[in-house]
Design an enzyme around this catalytic site. Structure first.
Site, PDB file in Angstrom:
ATOM      1  N   LYS A   1       0.834  -1.215   0.000  1.00  0.00           N
ATOM      2  CA  LYS A   1       0.000   0.000   0.000  1.00  0.00           C
ATOM      3  C   LYS A   1       0.855   1.247   0.000  1.00  0.00           C
ATOM      4  O   LYS A   1       0.634   2.157  -0.791  1.00  0.00           O
ATOM      5  CB  LYS A   1      -0.890   0.060   1.260  1.00  0.00           C
ATOM      6  CG  LYS A   1      -1.881  -1.046   1.426  1.00  0.00           C
ATOM      7  CD  LYS A   1      -2.813  -0.763   2.598  1.00  0.00           C
ATOM      8  CE  LYS A   1      -2.139  -0.715   3.966  1.00  0.00           C
ATOM      9  NZ  LYS A   1      -1.535  -1.998   4.384  1.00  0.00           N
TER      10      LYS A   1
ATOM     11  N   ARG B   1      -9.090   1.549   9.499  1.00  0.00           N
ATOM     12  CA  ARG B   1      -8.560   0.234   9.859  1.00  0.00           C
ATOM     13  C   ARG B   1      -9.607  -0.633  10.554  1.00  0.00           C
ATOM     14  O   ARG B   1      -9.353  -1.777  10.848  1.00  0.00           O
ATOM     15  CB  ARG B   1      -7.446   0.399  10.882  1.00  0.00           C
ATOM     16  CG  ARG B   1      -6.005   0.483  10.488  1.00  0.00           C
ATOM     17  CD  ARG B   1      -5.448  -0.542   9.612  1.00  0.00           C
ATOM     18  NE  ARG B   1      -4.088  -0.934   9.965  1.00  0.00           N
ATOM     19  CZ  ARG B   1      -2.984  -0.284   9.607  1.00  0.00           C
ATOM     20  NH1 ARG B   1      -3.039   0.821   8.913  1.00  0.00           N
ATOM     21  NH2 ARG B   1      -1.798  -0.762   9.956  1.00  0.00           N
TER      22      ARG B   1
ATOM     23  N   ARG C   1      -0.106  -8.597  13.629  1.00  0.00           N
ATOM     24  CA  ARG C   1      -0.681  -7.578  12.734  1.00  0.00           C
ATOM     25  C   ARG C   1      -1.585  -8.212  11.672  1.00  0.00           C
ATOM     26  O   ARG C   1      -2.602  -7.652  11.311  1.00  0.00           O
ATOM     27  CB  ARG C   1       0.438  -6.754  12.083  1.00  0.00           C
ATOM     28  CG  ARG C   1       0.985  -5.717  13.066  1.00  0.00           C
ATOM     29  CD  ARG C   1       2.382  -5.280  12.741  1.00  0.00           C
ATOM     30  NE  ARG C   1       2.489  -4.607  11.479  1.00  0.00           N
ATOM     31  CZ  ARG C   1       3.580  -4.649  10.699  1.00  0.00           C
ATOM     32  NH1 ARG C   1       4.629  -5.356  11.067  1.00  0.00           N
ATOM     33  NH2 ARG C   1       3.598  -3.987   9.586  1.00  0.00           N
TER      34      ARG C   1
HETATM   35  P1  AMP Z   1       1.109   0.826   8.986  1.00  0.00           P
HETATM   36  O1  AMP Z   1       2.344   1.594   8.664  1.00  0.00           O
HETATM   37  O2  AMP Z   1      -0.118   1.345   8.286  1.00  0.00           O
HETATM   38  O3  AMP Z   1       1.287  -0.664   8.784  1.00  0.00           O
HETATM   39  O4  AMP Z   1       0.831   1.035  10.532  1.00  0.00           O
HETATM   40  C1  AMP Z   1       1.767   0.652  11.523  1.00  0.00           C
HETATM   41  C2  AMP Z   1       1.087   0.591  12.877  1.00  0.00           C
HETATM   42  O5  AMP Z   1       0.550   1.885  13.188  1.00  0.00           O
HETATM   43  C3  AMP Z   1      -0.097  -0.346  12.946  1.00  0.00           C
HETATM   44  O6  AMP Z   1       0.286  -1.681  13.244  1.00  0.00           O
HETATM   45  C4  AMP Z   1      -0.913   0.281  14.078  1.00  0.00           C
HETATM   46  O7  AMP Z   1      -0.332  -0.001  15.327  1.00  0.00           O
HETATM   47  C5  AMP Z   1      -0.710   1.767  13.826  1.00  0.00           C
HETATM   48  N1  AMP Z   1      -1.749   2.328  12.924  1.00  0.00           N
HETATM   49  C6  AMP Z   1      -1.582   2.832  11.674  1.00  0.00           C
HETATM   50  N2  AMP Z   1      -2.734   3.271  11.163  1.00  0.00           N
HETATM   51  C7  AMP Z   1      -3.682   3.053  12.116  1.00  0.00           C
HETATM   52  C8  AMP Z   1      -5.079   3.278  12.197  1.00  0.00           C
HETATM   53  N3  AMP Z   1      -5.761   3.811  11.170  1.00  0.00           N
HETATM   54  N4  AMP Z   1      -5.716   2.912  13.338  1.00  0.00           N
HETATM   55  C9  AMP Z   1      -5.046   2.374  14.364  1.00  0.00           C
HETATM   56  N5  AMP Z   1      -3.744   2.113  14.358  1.00  0.00           N
HETATM   57  C10 AMP Z   1      -3.041   2.454  13.237  1.00  0.00           C
END
Ligand code: AMP
Length: 188
Positions: free
Chosen positions: A14, A89, A145
């Site tokens: 993404k 999310r 995750r």
């Molecule tokens: P990502 O870089 O999108 O994979 O996000 C890394 C981590 O940030 C995730 O595993 C969550 O802990 C947190 N995170 C990112 N976006 C969200 C969201 N929209 N809601 C809650 N936690 C988020």
């Protein structure tokens, strides 16, 4: 005007694709994960609250995320369109986004689900952990995750399918091919 949501599990590509398309099409790239990592790096109060959840592979509580997104979508660079990467999310966040977009008189054109099999995801994330040193890219957190994705984020596939906004793109292809298919989604 292009406004897109990128769904899809961690490791689906993404972020990589969103950066490319945002650059090519002049859109704001809004990654809640990047925003949270920046807050952690700067030791802000938000970062301090979010860090533990991120390190465990859990979602950061909605209360911390929603204001951040509201604020980001009020910035001028979003006026020419945006890609939301990693938000919403869960179903509650999707409901909040619906309300927020109605309030600011914007709509979302398409929700793209980047589809990639689990074994490919795990291999990609382990590699990213080795290359980029991301603290949540270790095997235990990766599995958590993926589980959190299945339990909380995957229900959004139904949510947006019912609203006829969902487009599925096969993310298990060479990067250029995925980009080309996403570009078609934008042009349609
Ligand atoms: P990502 O870089 O999108 O994979 O996000 C890394 C981590 O940030 C995730 O595993 C969550 O802990 C947190 N995170 C990112 N976006 C969200 C969201 N929209 N809601 C809650 N936690 C988020």
């Amino acid at each position: 005007m292009t406004r897109l949501i990128f769904l899809g599990p961690p490791g689906a590509g993404k972020g990589t694709q969103a950066i490319k398309l945002a650059q090519a099409c002049g859109l704001a790239h809004i990654s809640t994960g990047d925003m949270l990592r920046a807050s952690v790096a700067q030791n802000t109060p938000l970062g301090e609250k979010a860090k533990g959840y991120m390190d465990r592979g859990e979602l950061v509580p909605d209360a911390l995320i929603l204001d951040m997104v509201r604020e980001r979508l009020s910035q001028p660079d979003t006026k020419s369109g945006w890609i939301l990467d990693g938000f919403p999310r869960n179903v509650n966040q999707a409901g909040f986004l619906d309300q927020l977009l109605a309030e600011i008189k914007q709509g979302c054109d398409r929700v793209v689900n980047l589809d990639v099999p689990d074994d490919v995801l795990i291999a990609r994330l382990v590699l990213r952990g080795q290359q980029q040193g991301r603290s949540d890219d270790n095997e235990e957190t990766i599995r958590r995750r993926l589980q959190v994705y299945r339990d909380q984020t995957a229900p959004l596939i139904d949510y947006y399918t019912q609203r006829q906004q969902l487009v599925v793109v096969d993310g298990d292809q060479p990067m250029q091919e995925v980009t080309a298919q996403l570009q078609k989604v934008i042009e349609d």
